[in-house]
Scaffold this motif. Sequence first.
Motif, PDB file in Angstrom:
ATOM      1  N   UNK A 224       0.857  -1.202   0.000  1.00 23.69           N
ATOM      2  CA  UNK A 224       0.000   0.000   0.000  1.00 23.69           C
ATOM      3  C   UNK A 224       0.890   1.248   0.000  1.00 23.69           C
ATOM      4  N   UNK A 225       0.656   2.135  -0.970  1.00 26.35           N
ATOM      5  CA  UNK A 225       1.418   3.378  -1.075  1.00 26.35           C
ATOM      6  C   UNK A 225       0.695   4.486  -0.296  1.00 26.35           C
ATOM      7  N   UNK A 226       1.332   4.974   0.760  1.00 27.31           N
ATOM      8  CA  UNK A 226       0.723   6.011   1.619  1.00 27.31           C
ATOM      9  C   UNK A 226       0.310   7.244   0.801  1.00 27.31           C
ATOM     10  N   UNK A 227       1.189   7.661  -0.133  1.00 26.68           N
ATOM     11  CA  UNK A 227       0.896   8.868  -0.923  1.00 26.68           C
ATOM     12  C   UNK A 227      -0.323   8.673  -1.813  1.00 26.68           C
ATOM     13  N   UNK A 228      -0.463   7.462  -2.351  1.00 27.26           N
ATOM     14  CA  UNK A 228      -1.636   7.175  -3.204  1.00 27.26           C
ATOM     15  C   UNK A 228      -2.926   7.205  -2.384  1.00 27.26           C
ATOM     16  N   UNK A 229      -2.856   6.657  -1.161  1.00 29.51           N
ATOM     17  CA  UNK A 229      -4.033   6.668  -0.276  1.00 29.51           C
ATOM     18  C   UNK A 229      -4.421   8.119   0.032  1.00 29.51           C
ATOM     19  N   UNK A 230      -3.423   8.920   0.389  1.00 23.30           N
ATOM     20  CA  UNK A 230      -3.666  10.331   0.743  1.00 23.30           C
ATOM     21  C   UNK A 230      -4.267  11.084  -0.452  1.00 23.30           C
ATOM     22  N   UNK A 231      -3.703  10.846  -1.651  1.00 20.07           N
ATOM     23  CA  UNK A 231      -4.184  11.525  -2.866  1.00 20.07           C
ATOM     24  C   UNK A 231      -5.621  11.105  -3.189  1.00 20.07           C
ATOM     25  N   UNK A 232      -5.922   9.797  -3.070  1.00 19.03           N
ATOM     26  CA  UNK A 232      -7.269   9.289  -3.387  1.00 19.03           C
ATOM     27  C   UNK A 232      -8.312   9.905  -2.455  1.00 19.03           C
ATOM     28  N   UNK A 233      -7.987   9.996  -1.159  1.00 17.29           N
ATOM     29  CA  UNK A 233      -8.928  10.604  -0.204  1.00 17.29           C
ATOM     30  C   UNK A 233      -9.046  12.106  -0.447  1.00 17.29           C
ATOM     31  N   UNK A 234      -7.926  12.715  -0.836  1.00 16.22           N
ATOM     32  CA  UNK A 234      -7.915  14.169  -1.090  1.00 16.22           C
ATOM     33  C   UNK A 234      -8.739  14.569  -2.302  1.00 16.22           C
ATOM     34  N   UNK A 235      -8.978  13.609  -3.212  1.00 15.69           N
ATOM     35  CA  UNK A 235      -9.757  13.910  -4.433  1.00 15.69           C
ATOM     36  C   UNK A 235     -11.264  13.915  -4.192  1.00 15.69           C
ATOM     37  N   UNK A 236     -11.699  13.479  -3.025  1.00 17.04           N
ATOM     38  CA  UNK A 236     -13.142  13.483  -2.726  1.00 17.04           C
ATOM     39  C   UNK A 236     -13.605  14.939  -2.703  1.00 17.04           C
TER      40      UNK A 236
END
Length: 308
Positions: A224-236
Amino acid sequence: MGHHHHGHSHGHSHGHSHTGNKKALLSSFILIAAFMIVEVIGGLLTNSLALLSDAGHMLSDAAALGLSFFAIKLGEKKVSQEKTYGYKRFEIIAAALNGLTLIVISLFIFYEAIQRFFAPPEVQSTGMLVISVTGLVVNIIAAWILMHGDKDENLNVRSAFLHVIGDMLGSVGAIIAALLIMFFGWGIADPIASVIVAVLILVSGFQVTKDSFHILMEGAPTQIDMNQVKAALGRIPLVKEVHDLHIWTITSGYPVLSCHITISDEGVHDEILSQSQRILHDEFHIEHSTIQVEKETNGCPCPHGTCN
């Protein structure tokens, strides 16, 4: 609007494979433990270090398989108020112990092999060949049984599988050494085969130890890539910021997440929470998340400087 703290948990899919894992581990344990005794006796009778080192590896195999089986049984114990995740962590502790055992055994074989390089002893090659061929067959059967376990997801089953694969290569080394002694009288082939086995044991031991220590140190799951998780949640839509994000693993295949999400004042708490959990589940296979949603005007409730 106040700050909301929401715990959310789906049924954990990692439970379905445990029955298969238990059967695979128990069958392999009985098979390996039985043959290990044969190999120790054979190694002593034929005076072969290659056989004894393979038996040493099989001892660690048997311990690994027994410990892994015990860990899964213990991991099934119910959650209690003192142990809110039950005993699932014991699986990782067992894997760490397996890895450390492998490292110790490999160092012992290195030491013994060095002694034999200077004074190669007489080895009974025929007995050595018969036992090592039988050992190879036993390891192939054990590896086949474990292949049907959940080795890609479960670190414990993977560590046991690596033990058996290393063992299989050890048996191949002992077969080659026995043939070289038989046809060419190369007594030095025995300690050479032992060193090759020791290197294989050391590599797999180091890898399993490293992986299990990463989990015990609450490291982020490698898949799991932390930055990808953060970016995906940030796009909401209406999400302003994602902070204080933590992802760790309870046991193999059981990632957990907690974070704070700051939303604009017109954002609806429950809608954003629901979207966040859907993204985590569908895109990252995180089924257990704790998300705190806070309105932008209210700010983060953490003491100043502690949210990151």
